[in-house]
Scaffold this motif. Structure first.
Motif, PDB file in Angstrom:
ATOM      1  N   TYR A 194       3.018  -4.050  -0.580  1.00 37.29           N
ATOM      2  CA  TYR A 194       3.610  -5.296  -1.070  1.00 37.29           C
ATOM      3  C   TYR A 194       5.082  -5.138  -1.452  1.00 37.29           C
ATOM      4  CZ  TYR A 194      -0.952  -7.488  -1.041  1.00 37.29           C
ATOM      5  OH  TYR A 194      -2.160  -8.025  -0.630  1.00 37.29           O
ATOM      6  N   GLN A 195       5.587  -3.890  -1.365  1.00 36.03           N
ATOM      7  CA  GLN A 195       6.990  -3.624  -1.710  1.00 36.03           C
ATOM      8  C   GLN A 195       7.762  -3.039  -0.538  1.00 36.03           C
ATOM      9  OE1 GLN A 195       8.320  -4.597  -4.628  1.00 36.03           O
ATOM     10  NE2 GLN A 195       6.314  -5.464  -5.124  1.00 36.03           N
ATOM     11  N   GLY A 196       7.255  -3.270   0.682  1.00 31.59           N
ATOM     12  CA  GLY A 196       7.974  -2.821   1.869  1.00 31.59           C
ATOM     13  C   GLY A 196       7.688  -1.406   2.305  1.00 31.59           C
ATOM     14  N   GLY A 197       6.938  -0.655   1.503  1.00 35.61           N
ATOM     15  CA  GLY A 197       6.478   0.663   1.925  1.00 35.61           C
ATOM     16  C   GLY A 197       7.458   1.807   1.790  1.00 35.61           C
ATOM     17  N   LEU A 198       8.717   1.544   1.400  1.00 37.10           N
ATOM     18  CA  LEU A 198       9.732   2.593   1.414  1.00 37.10           C
ATOM     19  C   LEU A 198      10.552   2.588   0.127  1.00 37.10           C
ATOM     20  CD1 LEU A 198      11.039   2.099   5.066  1.00 37.10           C
ATOM     21  CD2 LEU A 198       9.527   3.922   4.268  1.00 37.10           C
ATOM     22  N   PRO A 199      11.118   3.754  -0.234  1.00 35.54           N
ATOM     23  CA  PRO A 199      12.059   3.800  -1.349  1.00 35.54           C
ATOM     24  C   PRO A 199      13.287   2.919  -1.018  1.00 35.54           C
ATOM     25  CG  PRO A 199      11.340   6.007  -0.707  1.00 35.54           C
ATOM     26  CD  PRO A 199      10.885   5.063   0.371  1.00 35.54           C
ATOM     27  N   ILE A 210      -0.781   8.389  -9.811  1.00 35.84           N
ATOM     28  CA  ILE A 210      -1.716   7.371 -10.296  1.00 35.84           C
ATOM     29  C   ILE A 210      -2.775   6.966  -9.276  1.00 35.84           C
ATOM     30  CG2 ILE A 210       0.006   6.439 -11.888  1.00 35.84           C
ATOM     31  CD1 ILE A 210       0.272   4.027  -9.973  1.00 35.84           C
ATOM     32  N   CYS A 211      -2.575   7.278  -7.995  1.00 39.90           N
ATOM     33  CA  CYS A 211      -3.495   6.809  -6.944  1.00 39.90           C
ATOM     34  C   CYS A 211      -3.947   7.974  -6.073  1.00 39.90           C
ATOM     35  CB  CYS A 211      -2.819   5.773  -6.043  1.00 39.90           C
ATOM     36  SG  CYS A 211      -2.021   4.408  -6.920  1.00 39.90           S
ATOM     37  N   ASN A 212      -5.169   7.871  -5.539  1.00 41.07           N
ATOM     38  CA  ASN A 212      -5.649   8.852  -4.571  1.00 41.07           C
ATOM     39  C   ASN A 212      -5.218   8.535  -3.147  1.00 41.07           C
ATOM     40  OD1 ASN A 212      -8.345   8.782  -6.680  1.00 41.07           O
ATOM     41  ND2 ASN A 212      -7.421  10.756  -6.174  1.00 41.07           N
ATOM     42  N   LEU A 213      -5.040   7.284  -2.846  1.00 46.39           N
ATOM     43  CA  LEU A 213      -4.545   6.848  -1.546  1.00 46.39           C
ATOM     44  C   LEU A 213      -3.912   5.485  -1.714  1.00 46.39           C
ATOM     45  CD1 LEU A 213      -7.459   5.536   0.675  1.00 46.39           C
ATOM     46  CD2 LEU A 213      -7.898   6.450  -1.578  1.00 46.39           C
ATOM     47  N   TRP A 214      -3.089   5.117  -0.759  1.00 46.97           N
ATOM     48  CA  TRP A 214      -2.375   3.851  -0.875  1.00 46.97           C
ATOM     49  C   TRP A 214      -2.077   3.298   0.505  1.00 46.97           C
ATOM     50  CZ3 TRP A 214      -0.559   8.354  -3.313  1.00 46.97           C
ATOM     51  CH2 TRP A 214       0.281   9.142  -2.528  1.00 46.97           C
ATOM     52  N   ARG A 215      -2.163   1.993   0.592  1.00 50.49           N
ATOM     53  CA  ARG A 215      -1.780   1.277   1.805  1.00 50.49           C
ATOM     54  C   ARG A 215      -0.262   1.087   1.798  1.00 50.49           C
ATOM     55  NH1 ARG A 215      -4.807  -2.392   4.139  1.00 50.49           N
ATOM     56  NH2 ARG A 215      -2.924  -2.660   5.396  1.00 50.49           N
ATOM     57  N   ASN A 216       0.392   1.599   2.841  1.00 50.05           N
ATOM     58  CA  ASN A 216       1.849   1.539   2.922  1.00 50.05           C
ATOM     59  C   ASN A 216       2.346   0.316   3.676  1.00 50.05           C
ATOM     60  OD1 ASN A 216       0.606   4.309   3.448  1.00 50.05           O
ATOM     61  ND2 ASN A 216       2.595   4.936   2.654  1.00 50.05           N
ATOM     62  N   TYR A 217       1.503  -0.233   4.556  1.00 50.28           N
ATOM     63  CA  TYR A 217       1.982  -1.148   5.584  1.00 50.28           C
ATOM     64  C   TYR A 217       0.966  -2.272   5.763  1.00 50.28           C
ATOM     65  CZ  TYR A 217       4.462  -2.208   9.982  1.00 50.28           C
ATOM     66  OH  TYR A 217       5.195  -2.811  10.977  1.00 50.28           O
ATOM     67  N   GLY A 218       1.214  -3.163   6.709  1.00 47.98           N
ATOM     68  CA  GLY A 218       0.361  -4.328   6.906  1.00 47.98           C
ATOM     69  C   GLY A 218      -1.020  -3.995   7.445  1.00 47.98           C
ATOM     70  N   ASP A 219      -1.893  -4.995   7.424  1.00 52.00           N
ATOM     71  CA  ASP A 219      -3.279  -4.824   7.871  1.00 52.00           C
ATOM     72  C   ASP A 219      -3.356  -4.539   9.366  1.00 52.00           C
ATOM     73  OD1 ASP A 219      -4.016  -5.417   5.313  1.00 52.00           O
ATOM     74  OD2 ASP A 219      -4.957  -7.335   5.775  1.00 52.00           O
ATOM     75  N   ILE A 220      -4.269  -3.674   9.726  1.00 48.02           N
ATOM     76  CA  ILE A 220      -4.532  -3.409  11.131  1.00 48.02           C
ATOM     77  C   ILE A 220      -5.337  -4.556  11.732  1.00 48.02           C
ATOM     78  CG2 ILE A 220      -6.743  -2.177  10.879  1.00 48.02           C
ATOM     79  CD1 ILE A 220      -5.598  -0.120  12.916  1.00 48.02           C
ATOM     80  N   GLU A 221      -5.107  -4.814  13.013  1.00 51.32           N
ATOM     81  CA  GLU A 221      -5.891  -5.779  13.786  1.00 51.32           C
ATOM     82  C   GLU A 221      -6.607  -5.027  14.902  1.00 51.32           C
ATOM     83  OE1 GLU A 221      -6.024  -8.969  12.964  1.00 51.32           O
ATOM     84  OE2 GLU A 221      -4.461  -8.953  11.427  1.00 51.32           O
ATOM     85  N   ASP A 222      -7.570  -5.683  15.510  1.00 56.26           N
ATOM     86  CA  ASP A 222      -8.342  -5.049  16.579  1.00 56.26           C
ATOM     87  C   ASP A 222      -7.603  -5.204  17.907  1.00 56.26           C
ATOM     88  OD1 ASP A 222     -10.289  -3.836  18.071  1.00 56.26           O
ATOM     89  OD2 ASP A 222     -11.650  -5.564  18.072  1.00 56.26           O
ATOM     90  N   SER A 223      -6.452  -4.546  18.010  1.00 62.74           N
ATOM     91  CA  SER A 223      -5.667  -4.607  19.245  1.00 62.74           C
ATOM     92  C   SER A 223      -4.808  -3.357  19.356  1.00 62.74           C
ATOM     93  CB  SER A 223      -4.757  -5.839  19.254  1.00 62.74           C
ATOM     94  OG  SER A 223      -3.664  -5.688  18.381  1.00 62.74           O
TER      95      SER A 223
END
Length: 433
Positions: A194-199, A210-223
Motif C-alpha cells: 500500500y506504500q509502493g513497495g520501495l524505500p 515486526i512481520c514474518n512476511l509481507w506483500r510488496n506488490y499488487g495481487d496476482i491474477e491467473d494469467s
C-alpha cells in the motif's frame, strides 16, 4: 561491478533482524483461497466452491491425504469474506454462521488433528477489501486475542480502507498484540504493497522486526502477463528486496496459480522456479480436488521445494539479461551449492543458449549438475561451454553442487558465520554463501 564483488559487498552490508516469534525460518508453504475462489459466498448455487468451512475442510483433506503435507504444504489459509457483516455483542469478529456453522475453532482443530495449520485474514481499516468488518486501531488487541483463542496459526493483515498514518500505527501494534497473546501466530503484512513497495516510504528493516512476511506488490491474477509483471518488478528491484529477506522475514510475490486456467505447463514451471529463486512463500491457490497430474508434479517437485526451503534463506538474483530474451537467475544455497534458472521471454521457438559456468562467475572446478525437472545428472567443468534449450516462456532449472576442489575462507560478522569465499586468479573474491 563484477558480480562476485557485488554479492560479497551485499553479504557484508546486510544487517536485519527478524520478528522475534521463532516462526517461518524457511518460507511458509500451504494453500490460500483468494485467487481461485475470491469472494464467492453463494453456497446455495455453488456449494463446492463458496467460502465456507466445507471448502477448507476439503482442502485440508487433500493436503493431508495426497502427499502435500509431507512436502511442507501445511497452512490452510482463509482469506476475505469469511466473517459476518457485524461483530458480536462483545465487539469480537465472528464467522458467518451459515457458511461456518462450526465456528473457526472447529476448523483449527480439524487442521491440527491432521498436522496442518490454519491461517485467517483481516484488514487494517474500517472494512476489509470485500466489505466485511475491518480492524480499526481500537480493535487490534481484541482481534489478536480472538484469533489466538480460536487456535489460529497465521494472520494476514490487509490494508484496504485505511490511510498511511493508520497503517504506520496499526501494523506494528498488531505485531505486538499477536505476540502478547502467547500463541505463536505467523504474521503476514500487506503494508508495503500500500506504500509502493520501495524505500523511502517502505522501511524494510522495520518490517523485518515486526512481520514474518509481507506483500510488496499488487495481487496476482491467473494469467502469464500477471506472473511476468510480478517477476519483472521483483527482479528490477532486487537490490532492495534481496537485502530485506532472510529466515523469519520474507518478501511475498503472492500466490502460486499453477493448476488453475491461465498458465501453460512451461509457464507453471517458470513460476515455481522463480518463486524458489526468490525464497518466496509457496501458497497455492487452486482446486486440489481436481488438479491435473502435470500441475501436481510441478508443485510437488522435491528439488524445487528444497531449493525454496534452503535454510540459509538468501533471496536469489537475476545475474544476466540477454538481448536474445534469455535471462539467468542465481541463488546461493547451503553446502556451497547454488541454483541456476535459465528463463526465456521468447514466444516463438525453443532457444539454444550457450554459456559456461566460468562465464557465469563460477570459480574453477568440476561440478555436478542436477536438472530439476528432467532429473538428469551430469558432470561439468567450469570452463566447458554448454547449451541449454529453453522453451518459450519456460525455464531450465539446475541444482549446482559445490566444486569438487576449492580452498575456502570464511567471513563473520558479530560472531555469526555469514559465508565462505575464495579469491580468483585476479584476487577478486567470489562468494559462495
Amino acid at each position: 561491478m563484477h558480480l562476485a564483488v557485488l554479492l560479497f559487498a551485499l553479504a557484508l552490508s546486510v544487517v536485519t533482524f527478524a520478528l522475534d516469534n521463532g516462526l517461518m525460518r524457511t518460507p511458509p508453504m500451504g494453500w490460500l483461497a483468494w485467487e481461485r475462489y475470491r469472494c464467492d459466498i453463494d453456497c446455495t448455487n455453488d456449494p463446492k466452491n463458496c467460502i465456507s468451512e466445507n471448502l477448507f475442510i476439503d482442502m485440508a483433506d487433500r493436503l493431508s491425504e495426497d502427499g502435500w503435507r509431507e512436502l511442507g504444504y501445511v497452512y490452510v489459509n482463509i482469506d476475505d469474506c469469511w466473517s459476518s457483516k457485524k461483530r458480536d455483542e462483545e465487539g469480537r469478529l465472528q464467522p458467518d454462521p451459515k457458511r461456518f456453522p462450526g465456528g473457526i475453532p472447529k476448523l483449527a482443530r480439524y487442521m491440527h488433528d491432521r498436522g496442518l495449520k490454519l491461517g485467517i485474514y483481516g484488514d487494517m481499516g474500517t472494512y476489509t477489501c470485500g466489505g466485511y468488518p475491518g480492524t480499526t486501531l481500537d480493535k487490534i488487541e481484541i482481534d489478536a486475542q480472538t484469533f489466538a483463542d480460536w487456535g489460529v496459526d497465521m494472520f494476514k493483515f490487509d490494508g484496504c480502507y485505511s490511510n498511511a498514518s493508520e497503517q504506520e500505527q496499526g501494523y506494528p501494534l498488531m505485531s505486538k498484540a499477536l505476540n502478547a497473546t502467547g500463541r505463536p501466530i505467523g504474521y503476514s503484512c500487506s503494508w508495503p504493497a500500500y506504500q509502493g513497495g520501495l524505500p523511502p516510504k517502505v522501511n524494510y528493516s522495520q518490517l523485518g522486526e515486526i512481520c514474518n512476511l509481507w506483500r510488496n506488490y499488487g495481487d496476482i491474477e491467473d494469467s502469464w502477463d500477471s506472473v511476468l509483471n510480478i517477476i519483472d518488478w521483483f527482479f528490477e528491484n532486487q537490490d532492495v528486496l534481496s537485502a530485506a529477506a532472510g529466515p523469519g522475514r520474507w518478501n511475498d510475490p503472492d500466490m502460486l496459480v499453477i493448476g488453475d486456467f491461465g498458465l501453460s505447463m512451461d509457464q507453471s514451471r517458470a513460476q515455481m522456479s522463480l518463486w524458489a529463486i526468490m525464497a518466496a512463500p509457496l501458497f497455492m491457490s487452486n482446486d486440489l480436488r481436481t488438479i491435473s497430474s502435470g500441475a501436481r508434479s510441478i508443485l510437488q517437485n522435491k528439488m524445487v521445494i528444497s531449493i525454496n526451503q534452503d535454510p540459509l534463506g538468501i533471496q536469489g538474483r537475476r545475474i544476466l539479461k540477454e538481448k536474445s530474451g534469455i535471462e539467468v537467475f542465481w541463488r546461493p544455497l547451503s553446502d556451497n551449492a547454488s541454483a541456476l534458472v535459465f528463463f526465456s521471454r521468447r514466444h516463438d521457438m525453443p532457444y539454444r543458449y550457450q554459456t559456461s559456468l566460468k562465464k557465469l562467475s563460477y570459480p574453477s572446478g568440476s561440478y555436478t549438475i542436477f536438472d530439476v525437472f528432467t532429473g538428469k545428472t551430469t558432470a561439468l567443468k567450469d570452463s566447458t561451454d554448454f547449451v541449454v534449450s529453453v522453451n518459450p516462456t519456460g525455464v531450465v532449472m539446475w541444482y549446482v553442487s559445490a566444486p569438487a576442489k576449492m580452498n575456502l575462507r570464511q567471513f563473520y560478522r558479530g560472531g555469526r558465520l555469514l559465508g565462505s569465499y575464495h579469491d580468483d586468479e585476479n584476487g577478486i573474491p567470489r562468494v559462495f554463501l
